[in-house]
Each structure stands twice: as C-alpha cells, then as structure tokens.
Design a protein around this motif. Structure first.
Motif, PDB file in Angstrom:
ATOM      1  N   GLU A 136       0.710  -1.260   0.020  1.00  0.00           N
ATOM      2  CA  GLU A 136       0.000   0.136  -0.045  1.00  0.00           C
ATOM      3  C   GLU A 136       0.978   1.238  -0.056  1.00  0.00           C
ATOM      4  N   GLN A 137       2.302   1.240   0.195  1.00  0.00           N
ATOM      5  CA  GLN A 137       3.105   2.420   0.238  1.00  0.00           C
ATOM      6  C   GLN A 137       4.091   2.185  -1.133  1.00  0.00           C
ATOM      7  N   SER A 138       3.345   1.558  -2.125  1.00  0.00           N
ATOM      8  CA  SER A 138       3.923   1.468  -3.465  1.00  0.00           C
ATOM      9  C   SER A 138       5.459   1.082  -3.311  1.00  0.00           C
ATOM     10  N   GLN A 139       5.813   0.298  -2.167  1.00  0.00           N
ATOM     11  CA  GLN A 139       6.961  -0.376  -2.085  1.00  0.00           C
ATOM     12  C   GLN A 139       6.973  -1.908  -2.987  1.00  0.00           C
ATOM     13  N   PRO A 140       7.746  -2.083  -3.815  1.00  0.00           N
ATOM     14  CA  PRO A 140       7.931  -3.468  -4.511  1.00  0.00           C
ATOM     15  C   PRO A 140       7.996  -4.615  -3.363  1.00  0.00           C
ATOM     16  N   VAL A 141       7.160  -5.741  -3.558  1.00  0.00           N
ATOM     17  CA  VAL A 141       7.365  -6.723  -2.390  1.00  0.00           C
ATOM     18  C   VAL A 141       7.697  -7.936  -3.123  1.00  0.00           C
ATOM     19  N   GLY A 142       7.767  -8.165  -4.524  1.00  0.00           N
ATOM     20  CA  GLY A 142       7.780  -9.375  -4.918  1.00  0.00           C
ATOM     21  C   GLY A 142       7.698  -9.397  -6.452  1.00  0.00           C
ATOM     22  N   ALA A 143       8.355 -10.336  -7.233  1.00  0.00           N
ATOM     23  CA  ALA A 143       7.927 -10.473  -8.681  1.00  0.00           C
ATOM     24  C   ALA A 143       7.627 -12.299  -8.786  1.00  0.00           C
ATOM     25  N   CYS A 144       8.028 -12.789  -8.002  1.00  0.00           N
ATOM     26  CA  CYS A 144       7.760 -14.479  -8.020  1.00  0.00           C
ATOM     27  C   CYS A 144       6.484 -14.692  -7.402  1.00  0.00           C
ATOM     28  N   MET A 145       5.777 -15.932  -7.869  1.00  0.00           N
ATOM     29  CA  MET A 145       4.535 -16.145  -7.128  1.00  0.00           C
ATOM     30  C   MET A 145       4.793 -16.319  -5.589  1.00  0.00           C
ATOM     31  N   ALA A 146       5.935 -16.894  -5.227  1.00  0.00           N
ATOM     32  CA  ALA A 146       6.055 -17.275  -3.851  1.00  0.00           C
ATOM     33  C   ALA A 146       6.127 -15.990  -2.845  1.00  0.00           C
ATOM     34  N   ARG A 147       6.205 -14.779  -3.438  1.00  0.00           N
ATOM     35  CA  ARG A 147       5.995 -13.584  -2.726  1.00  0.00           C
ATOM     36  C   ARG A 147       4.706 -12.799  -3.258  1.00  0.00           C
ATOM     37  N   GLY A 148       4.245 -13.384  -3.909  1.00  0.00           N
ATOM     38  CA  GLY A 148       2.801 -12.739  -4.237  1.00  0.00           C
ATOM     39  C   GLY A 148       2.750 -11.782  -5.675  1.00  0.00           C
ATOM     40  N   GLY A 149       3.949 -12.271  -6.577  1.00  0.00           N
ATOM     41  CA  GLY A 149       4.090 -11.598  -7.721  1.00  0.00           C
ATOM     42  C   GLY A 149       3.444 -12.303  -8.832  1.00  0.00           C
ATOM     43  N   ALA A 150       3.649 -12.016 -10.247  1.00  0.00           N
ATOM     44  CA  ALA A 150       3.029 -13.043 -11.061  1.00  0.00           C
ATOM     45  C   ALA A 150       3.891 -13.153 -12.383  1.00  0.00           C
TER      46      ALA A 150
END
Length: 565
Positions: free
Chosen positions: A282-296
């Motif tokens: 919600e603070q516009s900070q990247p938190v991941g790109a892989c599915m294991a971190r919620g990325g896609a």
C-alpha cells in the motif's frame, strides 16, 4: 486560442526591433512550417521571439542531447536542431542511438555523476526509477524555480496528452512528453472484407472474419491466412520478432503480459500487481515478482503469454522473423505479405503510408488499426495495451546553464509552432490541439484509424510501464536475456520465467539492502508456497483448465464507434 496581441503580451514582447535571429526564424516558418500549425503567423513569430530572447545568455554554447532512432527524432535531429541553432545561437547536437543505448547512457550518468548528455528523451517507463533515485530534475519545481526564466509562457502543459504518465504519485512532473505512440492491432482491411475470404473463413471456422476480440480468434485468423496466395504473394497470418536482443524485452514488458491477463485490474497500470508481474504494498514499495512473494512474473498466465507468442512466431510468421529485432520487424507489414499483427507500435505507421504495397492509389490505406485482442486470463478493467511516451528528462548531474539551454531546445521541438508539422512527419502525437487540428481532420482518412484512436477517450487506457518498477535499466535487461531462452527453445517458458522473476528479486533485494530509494524502495515479502497467493483474489491467477476460449470477432466500424463510448 489567444489572439496574437494577447499572446505578445503574455510573452512580454513589445515592438522589438527586427534581429538577425528573427530573420532565421521567419525563414524557418516560411520554408518549413507554412500553415501546418495551430498558431496564426503572428503567434508563431511571437513564440520564436521569446526563444530568441530567452536564449540570449547561452548564445555560442554547444549542448548535446540524445534520443532513440525513430522518424520523429530523425526530424528533430535533421531539421529542428539546425533551425533552433540558427534561431537562438545555441548549437545543438542531437544524437540518435538505439533505445537500449539511451537507457544505458542514462544509467551510466546516474551511476557516475558525469554529464554525458545535457538532456535525454527517454521513455516514461523510467518514471518509477526517476522518482526513487532522486537524480532527475523535478520539472514542476524546476519550472517554478531555477528554470523559470527559460520556461515558455506558452508551453501550455494542459495541452499535452501524456503528462499523466510522466508525473509521480505526489503530483510532480518529472518528464516532458516529446513523442507518443501506442501498440495497436494492425490488419489488412481489404483482405478481411474480400467476399471470398469472408465466405471461406465462415465456412471453415463457423463465425465471421473480423477484428479479433480475443487471442483465440487471432489464432484462427493467423492460421487461415498463413500459406494463402493473394495477388501473387504468399501471405503470413502473423508478424513478430524473436531475436535475443534488448528489444525482445520490450516485446513483453510493453503490456504483452497484461494483454494476456497476467496482472491485476487497474488503470493506467494494474494494482497491486502490474504488467511486469511486480507486486507492491500500500506504500507503493515493491514486495516481489515471483509467485512465492505474491508476484506474477512466473504465473500460469505469464507462461500462457510466452507460449502463445512462441507458437505463433513459429507457425504463422515469416521464417526470418525469429531472427529479427524490433527495428527490423517493424517495417515488414509495409511489404504487403502480412495479414495481421497482434500489436504494432504506431511509430511504424509513418513508413506504412509511404508504401505502395499497402496503400491505395488515392492515398487511403489498405489496412486499419484497432485495439489489440486480449488473452484468456484478461478481465474487464485490466490494462488493454501499451503506450510509449518518449519524454525530455534533465539529470541533476547536468550543470545549470547547460540544463537551461537544453530545456529551451526541448520546449522548441514540442512548441505549438512546430508540433503539427512534427506530428505530420512522425505521427507521434503529444498535444491535444494537434490531434484535433484541421490538418489532421483532413488527413485522418489516410491514417487507418490512428487519428480516431487518439481523439477518443480510449487512448487513456493504453499506458506505459508504471511506478511499480523500481529500477527500469537494471530490470529491463533481465527480460530479454531470460525470455530469449524461451524464444530460442533453450528453456521452456516456465523455466525462463522462473529464472526471470528470481533475477528480478535479486536486484530488488540489493536495492532493499542498499536503502538507496528511500521510502519507495523494495521491501520483499517472505517467501511462502505459491498456493497461498494463487488462492487470493487477483494476480497471480491459478491455471485455467481450458486456455482456449470461444473465439470472438467484431466488425471494424462497430469497434471504432465503441472507442467513443
């Protein structure tokens, strides 16, 4: 429009005596601009006089600027830069290099602090980089502060159509749009409306030949046209490129994955997961790109997207396409043997209109432009396509006097005096007044739907890379290197995307440890089983049992009318 008298007062001009510089300006207006402009002659001269006066402290200075090599920038480099030099006395060297090289030079200047160029035209895709590193002049504050004396009172920022993409979340403008083009579906309107083709397609596939709404229909149409002989030419049903080259990365990050349905809903970019597969908090900070971190980035929808691109390239495109780059593949439809292209960067419309193979004798096109179809994972409310906004950027490492001189040039080549003529050459619109000018009302029937698209509200749905991407130069290079392995067959799509997202997270981990991006820097989620995120709403999305949806087409005229709804 302001009257010429009012404009003169706005510019602070009185009855100034004629100057040699003004003679150069008049010559430029007479020989190059003519009536291809939205301004009356008095206002053109008033605008030129402002540039002459504002440039006086910098006369004799030599500055260097750079952009990628497209028709619009060739016109700037070859025509507008010499004109600006003659009019203002500031000598401009406008270099033209590959887009990847532009990003590399900018990255080098960021890292070294050495002033390589005094201004860059770089994509607004770098907005997330610019707002995080603090190495680019914030134009909102610059125009009100140290750059106030060299900021044109007739710049008219509200007339620019792309500033929403060059503005940070706090409302500050970081880049000034110079050229803008979209990725749109391109097809041979004449072949699609040929009665025999229409009948043959309907008999073979059971539905009407038309503009594909989804990828299933695109695939059927590609299959239908590939191998047919039309007007003595062997036809291909798809055009693309696949060489392992920096431009291959753009092929995917420029919204291909979003069109497939990889990311989340949201305009101009999916939130919290964007078209790169990067999730932010919600603070516009990247938190991941892989599915294991919620990325896609390595999700089933992403694999589907790459698989389809590879399959269609192999089955339905000219054999040489697999070894082509962006710049090599772009002009191919103008040769007259391509039936459709999933998305065409409309910067290539300029060479299309010069091709006898795809233009009628009366100057109207045999082709049309339309929205690109979407993949099976796509949902209403998601991003539908990419729009490039090449924009002027001033680095903090550029000395103030050189930045001011370069800012004058940036405003000159985007000024209302020259913008219609520049758009006439390059067809990369940046001003609303230009799009809606009488000139383009007269020319629109010869541009295959390009003007109609830019006059419609739909144009805002096509957008550049958004602010989720924390370091475009570092992350973009990972795409072509990894996707190239899938295109060549060295890896499966899943293997290539697994490596890609892992490489992206390594970069983000380094940024997080370095703490160089302040409150907007990455803060990676803890890894957990991908099933957790696949069970949550939105992206990443679980694999569909059937990725072949019911094909759907639409009539072109019906589609164009929908743009205005």
């Amino acid at each position: 429009m302001k009257s010429s008298t009012a404009l003169g007062l706005v510019l602070g001009l009185e009855a100034a005596p004629a100057m040699a510089d003004m003679e150069a300006a008049k010559k430029f207006l007479d020989e190059e601009i003519g009536d291809v402009t939205t301004l009356p002659r008095e206002d053109q001269e008033a605008e030129m006089q402002w540039f002459i006066d504002a440039a006086e402290p910098f006369k004799g200075m030599e500055i260097n600027v750079v952009s990628e090599t497209i028709t619009t920038h060739e016109y700037e480099s070859q025509v507008l830069a010499p004109a600006f030099t003659a009019i203002t006395g500031i000598k401009v060297t406008h270099d033209l290099i590959g887009e990847g090289d532009v990003v590399e030079k900018l990255q080098t200047q960021m890292q070294s602090g050495e002033n390589i160029y005094d201004a860059y035209v770089n994509d607004s895709d770098l907005i997330g980089t610019h707002i995080r590193y603090g190495q680019v002049r914030n134009l909102t504050d610059w125009m009100a502060g140290e750059g106030a004396d060299v900021t044109s009172p007739t710049l008219d920022l509200e007339d620019f159509i792309g500033t929403q993409f060059t503005t940070s979340p706090d409302g500050k403008l970081y880049q000034l749009p110079d050229q803008q083009f979209a990725n749109l579906y391109w097809f041979r309107y004449d072949w699609f409306n040929d009665p025999q083709n229409m009948a043959d397609f309907k008999e073979e596939y059971g539905y009407d030949l038309g503009v594909p709404v989804n990828w299933s229909a695109y695939e059927d149409i590609a299959e239908f046209f590939t191998g047919r002989t039309i007007d003595g030419v062997e036809v291909y049903g798809n055009m693309d490129y696949g060489k392992k080259d920096p431009s291959l990365g753009w092929r995917y990050t420029d919204a291909w994955m979003s069109m497939a349905g990889m990311g989340d809903k949201g305009e101009p970019n999916g939130l919290p997961v964007d078209e790169w597969g990067i999730r932010v908090n919600e603070q516009s900070q990247p938190v991941g790109a892989c599915m294991a971190r919620g990325g896609a980035t390595n999700s089933p929808a992403a694999v589907y997207a790459v698989n389809k691109a590879v399959e269609w390239l192999q089955k339905y495109a000219p054999p040489a396409a697999a070894g082509m780059t962006f710049s090599e593949a772009g002009p191919v439809p103008a040769q007259g043997n391509i039936a459709q292209q999933m998305f065409m960067y409309t910067t290539f419309v300029a060479p299309l209109v010069d091709s006898d193979a795809v233009m009628n004798e009366d100057g109207t096109p045999k082709w049309r432009l339309a929205p690109s179809p979407h993949g099976v994972y796509w949902e209403e409310g998601m991003k539908v396509g990419y729009q490039d906004v090449g924009s002027w950027t001033l680095m903090n490492s550029t000395p103030e006097d050189r930045a001011k001189a370069a800012w004058l040039y940036a405003q000159f080549v985007t000024s209302k005096t020259v913008d219609v003529k520049k758009a006439d050459v390059g067809l990369t619109f940046i001003r609303d007044s230009t799009i809606n000018s009488d000139h383009f009302s007269e020319r629109k029937d010869k541009l295959g739907g390009l003007v109609e698209f830019y006059r419609s509200p739909a144009r805002t749905q096509w957008s550049p890379t958004g602010t989720n991407v924390p370091d475009y130069p570092k992350l973009a290079q990972l795409w072509w290197q990894n996707i190239g392995d899938a295109m060549s067959g060295a890896k499966t799509s899943q293997e290539a995307l697994d490596q890609l997202c892992a490489d992206m997270e390594k970069v983000m981990e380094r940024l997080e440890r370095a703490g160089v991006q302040g409150d907007l820097g990455p803060v990676l989620n803890e890894e957990q089983d991908a099933s957790y995120w696949l069970e949550q709403p939105g992206a990443p999305k679980p694999k569909l049992e059937n990725e072949d949806e019911e094909p759907e087409t639409i009539g072109y005229d019906e589609l164009v009318s929908s743009w205005n709804q």
